[in-house]
Design a protein around this motif. Sequence first.
Motif, PDB file in Angstrom:
ATOM      1  N   VAL A 155      32.811  24.944  18.010  1.00 15.20           N
ATOM      2  CA  VAL A 155      33.814  24.534  18.999  1.00 15.20           C
ATOM      3  C   VAL A 155      33.185  23.754  20.155  1.00 15.20           C
ATOM      4  CG1 VAL A 155      33.760  26.631  20.454  1.00 15.20           C
ATOM      5  CG2 VAL A 155      35.897  25.400  20.144  1.00 15.20           C
ATOM      6  N   TRP A 156      31.926  24.070  20.492  1.00 14.40           N
ATOM      7  CA  TRP A 156      31.256  23.427  21.636  1.00 14.40           C
ATOM      8  C   TRP A 156      31.004  21.951  21.327  1.00 14.40           C
ATOM      9  CZ3 TRP A 156      32.213  27.325  24.548  1.00 14.40           C
ATOM     10  CH2 TRP A 156      32.121  28.612  24.015  1.00 14.40           C
ATOM     11  N   SER A 157      30.707  21.665  20.056  1.00 12.41           N
ATOM     12  CA  SER A 157      30.472  20.276  19.680  1.00 12.41           C
ATOM     13  C   SER A 157      31.783  19.506  19.609  1.00 12.41           C
ATOM     14  CB  SER A 157      29.778  20.200  18.309  1.00 12.41           C
ATOM     15  OG  SER A 157      28.611  20.974  18.329  1.00 12.41           O
TER      16      SER A 157
ATOM     17  N   GLY B 284      35.794  23.466  29.733  1.00 16.05           N
ATOM     18  CA  GLY B 284      35.581  23.988  28.389  1.00 16.05           C
ATOM     19  C   GLY B 284      34.308  24.819  28.316  1.00 16.05           C
ATOM     20  N   GLN B 285      33.253  24.198  27.796  1.00 17.31           N
ATOM     21  CA  GLN B 285      31.999  24.941  27.637  1.00 17.31           C
ATOM     22  C   GLN B 285      31.558  25.494  28.993  1.00 17.31           C
ATOM     23  OE1 GLN B 285      28.687  22.631  26.207  1.00 17.31           O
ATOM     24  NE2 GLN B 285      27.805  24.400  25.147  1.00 17.31           N
ATOM     25  N   GLY B 286      31.124  26.752  28.981  1.00 17.60           N
ATOM     26  CA  GLY B 286      30.822  27.432  30.235  1.00 17.60           C
ATOM     27  C   GLY B 286      29.484  27.055  30.825  1.00 17.60           C
TER      28      GLY B 286
ATOM     29  N   PHE C  61      35.200  37.668  20.052  1.00 21.64           N
ATOM     30  CA  PHE C  61      33.762  37.860  20.283  1.00 21.64           C
ATOM     31  C   PHE C  61      33.114  36.506  20.542  1.00 21.64           C
ATOM     32  CE2 PHE C  61      34.635  37.237  15.804  1.00 21.64           C
ATOM     33  CZ  PHE C  61      33.765  36.229  15.463  1.00 21.64           C
ATOM     34  N   PHE C  62      32.034  36.502  21.306  1.00 21.03           N
ATOM     35  CA  PHE C  62      31.267  35.280  21.547  1.00 21.03           C
ATOM     36  C   PHE C  62      30.785  34.762  20.191  1.00 21.03           C
ATOM     37  CE2 PHE C  62      27.069  33.357  22.865  1.00 21.03           C
ATOM     38  CZ  PHE C  62      27.642  32.146  23.227  1.00 21.03           C
ATOM     39  N   ASP C  63      31.123  33.511  19.892  1.00 22.81           N
ATOM     40  CA  ASP C  63      30.983  32.988  18.522  1.00 22.81           C
ATOM     41  C   ASP C  63      29.569  33.085  17.952  1.00 22.81           C
ATOM     42  OD1 ASP C  63      30.033  30.991  20.302  1.00 22.81           O
ATOM     43  OD2 ASP C  63      30.430  29.419  18.837  1.00 22.81           O
TER      44      ASP C  63
ATOM     45  N   VAL D 110      25.308  39.586  30.161  1.00 21.05           N
ATOM     46  CA  VAL D 110      24.825  38.353  30.806  1.00 21.05           C
ATOM     47  C   VAL D 110      25.684  37.927  32.007  1.00 21.05           C
ATOM     48  CG1 VAL D 110      23.662  37.489  28.738  1.00 21.05           C
ATOM     49  CG2 VAL D 110      26.026  36.824  29.177  1.00 21.05           C
ATOM     50  N   TYR D 111      26.910  38.444  32.098  1.00 21.78           N
ATOM     51  CA  TYR D 111      27.753  38.107  33.262  1.00 21.78           C
ATOM     52  C   TYR D 111      27.747  39.246  34.287  1.00 21.78           C
ATOM     53  CZ  TYR D 111      29.327  34.399  30.157  1.00 21.78           C
ATOM     54  OH  TYR D 111      29.353  33.307  29.303  1.00 21.78           O
ATOM     55  N   ASP D 112      26.685  40.047  34.291  1.00 18.66           N
ATOM     56  CA  ASP D 112      26.679  41.228  35.180  1.00 18.66           C
ATOM     57  C   ASP D 112      26.749  40.882  36.667  1.00 18.66           C
ATOM     58  OD1 ASP D 112      24.110  40.210  35.336  1.00 18.66           O
ATOM     59  OD2 ASP D 112      23.086  42.079  34.817  1.00 18.66           O
TER      60      ASP D 112
ATOM     61  N   GLY E 127      20.332  31.926  33.045  1.00 15.75           N
ATOM     62  CA  GLY E 127      21.288  30.815  33.040  1.00 15.75           C
ATOM     63  C   GLY E 127      22.538  31.156  33.827  1.00 15.75           C
ATOM     64  N   LYS E 128      23.066  32.359  33.592  1.00 22.61           N
ATOM     65  CA  LYS E 128      24.281  32.781  34.295  1.00 22.61           C
ATOM     66  C   LYS E 128      23.946  33.129  35.733  1.00 22.61           C
ATOM     67  CE  LYS E 128      26.222  32.816  30.222  1.00 22.61           C
ATOM     68  NZ  LYS E 128      25.607  32.081  29.129  1.00 22.61           N
ATOM     69  N   ALA E 129      22.821  33.821  35.946  1.00 29.79           N
ATOM     70  CA  ALA E 129      22.491  34.324  37.278  1.00 29.79           C
ATOM     71  C   ALA E 129      22.210  33.180  38.249  1.00 29.79           C
ATOM     72  CB  ALA E 129      21.289  35.272  37.193  1.00 29.79           C
TER      73      ALA E 129
ATOM     74  N   TYR F  52      33.328  34.099  34.103  1.00 29.97           N
ATOM     75  CA  TYR F  52      33.983  32.955  34.748  1.00 29.97           C
ATOM     76  C   TYR F  52      34.970  32.250  33.814  1.00 29.97           C
ATOM     77  CZ  TYR F  52      29.368  30.952  33.221  1.00 29.97           C
ATOM     78  OH  TYR F  52      28.212  30.613  32.557  1.00 29.97           O
ATOM     79  N   PHE F  53      35.760  33.071  33.101  1.00 32.50           N
ATOM     80  CA  PHE F  53      36.733  32.516  32.162  1.00 32.50           C
ATOM     81  C   PHE F  53      38.131  33.059  32.427  1.00 32.50           C
ATOM     82  CE2 PHE F  53      32.671  33.037  29.756  1.00 32.50           C
ATOM     83  CZ  PHE F  53      32.339  31.692  29.691  1.00 32.50           C
ATOM     84  N   VAL F  54      39.136  32.189  32.242  1.00 33.93           N
ATOM     85  CA  VAL F  54      40.528  32.630  32.316  1.00 33.93           C
ATOM     86  C   VAL F  54      41.195  32.261  30.997  1.00 33.93           C
ATOM     87  CG1 VAL F  54      42.746  32.394  33.499  1.00 33.93           C
ATOM     88  CG2 VAL F  54      40.625  32.203  34.806  1.00 33.93           C
TER      89      VAL F  54
ATOM     90  N   ALA G   4      44.071  29.438  25.331  1.00 36.63           N
ATOM     91  CA  ALA G   4      43.011  28.483  25.659  1.00 36.63           C
ATOM     92  C   ALA G   4      42.161  29.129  26.751  1.00 36.63           C
ATOM     93  CB  ALA G   4      43.611  27.180  26.168  1.00 36.63           C
ATOM     94  N   ARG G   5      40.853  28.956  26.665  1.00 31.81           N
ATOM     95  CA  ARG G   5      39.949  29.526  27.673  1.00 31.81           C
ATOM     96  C   ARG G   5      39.515  28.445  28.657  1.00 31.81           C
ATOM     97  NH1 ARG G   5      33.689  30.865  26.692  1.00 31.81           N
ATOM     98  NH2 ARG G   5      33.659  28.691  27.379  1.00 31.81           N
ATOM     99  N   PHE G   6      39.776  28.693  29.938  1.00 28.95           N
ATOM    100  CA  PHE G   6      39.357  27.757  30.991  1.00 28.95           C
ATOM    101  C   PHE G   6      38.192  28.369  31.770  1.00 28.95           C
ATOM    102  CE2 PHE G   6      42.645  24.469  30.924  1.00 28.95           C
ATOM    103  CZ  PHE G   6      43.607  25.064  30.113  1.00 28.95           C
TER     104      PHE G   6
END
Length: 432
Positions: A32-34, A49-51, A138-140, A228-230, A259-261, A346-348, A407-409
């Motif tokens: 999906v990212w590509s 899209g991609q986070g 689940f995360f793909d 990872v989103y702690d 990356g997230k932090a 950070y997703f809705v 859809a994930r924003f």
Amino acid sequence: MAPKTNSGIVDRSNLIPFSSRLKEGKALAQDVWSIFAAANLPADCINLGQGYMNFAPPEWVTKAAEEALHSVAPNHYSHPRGRIRLREAIKSFYGPQLNRDLDVESEILVTSGANEGQYSVFTAFLEQGDEVIMFEPFFDQYLPSVTFNGGKPVYVPLHPPTDSKIKSSSNEWTLDIAELRRAITPRTKMIIVNTPHNPVGKVFTKQELEAIASLAEEFNLLVMADEVYDCLVFDGKEHVRIANLPGMWDRTVTVGSAGKAFAATGWRIGWLIGPASIIQPTLAASTRIVFCSNSPLQEAAATGLEQAKERKFFENQLSEYAERRKVLCDAFDEIGLKYTLPEGSYFVLLDISEVKFPEDYPFPKSVLGRGRDFRACWFIAVELGVSSIPVSEFYCDEHANIGEAYARFAFCKDVDTLKKAVERLRRLKEYM
Ligand code: GLN
């Protein structure tokens, strides 16, 4: 001998058959990212899209990266466990949160992003046919990481909110513990617990984690706690680490991400924390997969963790993210489409089942033959100029219809960009 075509010409376009392992875990389907990569969309499309962030890591962190690049040692191989300075920083930062005096030699492993760390755990622990439970959506990436290592994914749903109100909380996506128990078989080896959750934003409650922990104890399961989103848990809600529940340290590996932090998703620096009995076999796998991770950026990540507290970095970052979340969610309230307010990440998730688009729209091949959400997200990206991610990608084929409604924003973007995006998204009303 290469096969001959009808005309007698030798076909050399596919001489070497690739491994059958690519035929599993959706590895051959375009990811999906590509498909939704910025390069495929109109140049002025705003990427939700991609986070990944549209801002740089903090300057004091990138300065540390520059310094590392200008020294000698950090430009060379690191120890496969990770650079000692980063392991010490992880120990100081996470030790108090895990109520443990972490051993930097046996209980911490630096990895090439959280992904590679997780992959290495699967390599280290899965036998052919071992079952790994993951909650849907689940995360793909989990899926091919499991199947490449001979594992068999088993899906347990998070049930979406069923009422018709505009705003639901991510904690209304619920886990049925009886259903989880029924999914466990004698071949179950592992369970992946992702909290805060991508893509739902759910922050699992202590009660939910206790119920999962008790099944893990009863059936002797390894728990992969993808946290990872702690650093992104909103509204004062408590982030409970399953590793902290009674008895769970010995069977849990906790996953973290620089990356997230530190807004540095391309750095590919992550870490695993757990007992030596999990970290040591995983080190053996990781050493043979990547040997060691990017050295200079480990130094920079170490600086980040070392200075975060005195700079109140995570507190400030969290309030910035809360503001970003508000910009997006206020707009969804006003538009009147159902959405899930995330307690973390950070997703809705926006319910797009009421968004209408012409079926004969000139869609590219990449989104045809996929879920309706792929076409809806494409239509919104091209016509309104805001990209998002279709959520059926986070479901197995049999349950993809559940994800098709969403859809994930991503709101890891600066406020001005988000304001511009919501101006455009207001036009969704024309398509309802
Ligand atoms: N974790 C990020 C997301 O969910 C990016 C994942 C990826 O590109 N593989 O958006």
